[in-house]
Design a protein around this motif. Structure first.
Motif: not given
Length: 196
Positions: A88-93, A175-180, A182-187, A189-196
């Motif tokens: 919900r907040i990811a969509h809104y932001f 611009y869209d890359r920076r949105t991503t 920012l979202l990664d920065g505020i998430r 631990n439970q919603s952090a994407p798997d970077r492996r």
């Protein structure tokens, strides 16, 4: 002397032309477009805008629904249909930042450029309520960093408005890359994407 019905028809036509010109100008360039340019596009004098709408704030309030409010409230309504608090907040932001990029007038509203407009301030109040609601739910679910607040979300949106209004407009991909980022920065631990 022109008849009264003719005068009313001319006044109505002038008002419609001014509204159409204002919508086009404000959507493309924000609410600070010179009224002389709106008048020229409408084929009337600047004095006619003051006669019909009382000035800039009256004109803004006559068209703000079409320029900003309908799209902004559509984002809010769509956001509230999403079940997961993190989604919900990811969509809104993301949607707000998209709107900020596409519609310069949104940034004027978010920056409260015309605080004497009750309609603009009401839009800001509604946005503030949504920020509080979304951040509280996302923090509770662990979707946001625990220290992230509604004030932080507000600051990110306002900072973006300032950058778009007064800085160099970035290419859309950047611009869209920076949105991503920012979202990664505020998430949380439970919603952090798997970077492996």
């Amino acid at each position: 002397m022109p008849s009264e019905p003719r005068l009313r028809a001319d006044a109505r036509r002038n008002s419609e032309q001014i509204r159409a010109a204002a919508i086009g100008a404000f959507q493309g360039r924000g609410l600070t477009v010179p009224l002389e340019e709106v008048a020229e596009a409408a084929g009337v004098s600047k004095a006619t805008i003051f006669n019909r709408f009382g000035g800039r704030i009256g004109l803004i309030e006559a068209v703000i629904e079409e320029v900003v409010a309908a799209q902004l409230f559509a984002v809010i309504d769509r956001t509230r249909t999403i079940d997961d608090a993190g989604d919900r907040i990811a969509h809104y932001f993301t949607a707000i930042r998209d709107l900020q990029y596409r519609q310069p007038a949104v940034n004027d509203v978010l920056l409260q450029a015309y605080p004497h407009s009750q309609q603009l301030m009401e839009i800001c109040r509604a946005g503030s309520e949504v920020n509080d609601e979304l951040v509280a739910a996302a923090r509770e679910s662990g979707a946001l960093r625990p220290e992230f607040t509604a004030s932080d979300l507000h600051a990110l949106v306002v900072d973006n408005a300032l950058a778009l209004k007064h800085g160099e407009r970035p290419p859309r991909d950047d611009y869209d890359r920076r949105t991503t980022y920012l979202l990664d920065g505020i998430r949380g631990n439970q919603s952090a994407p798997d970077r492996r």
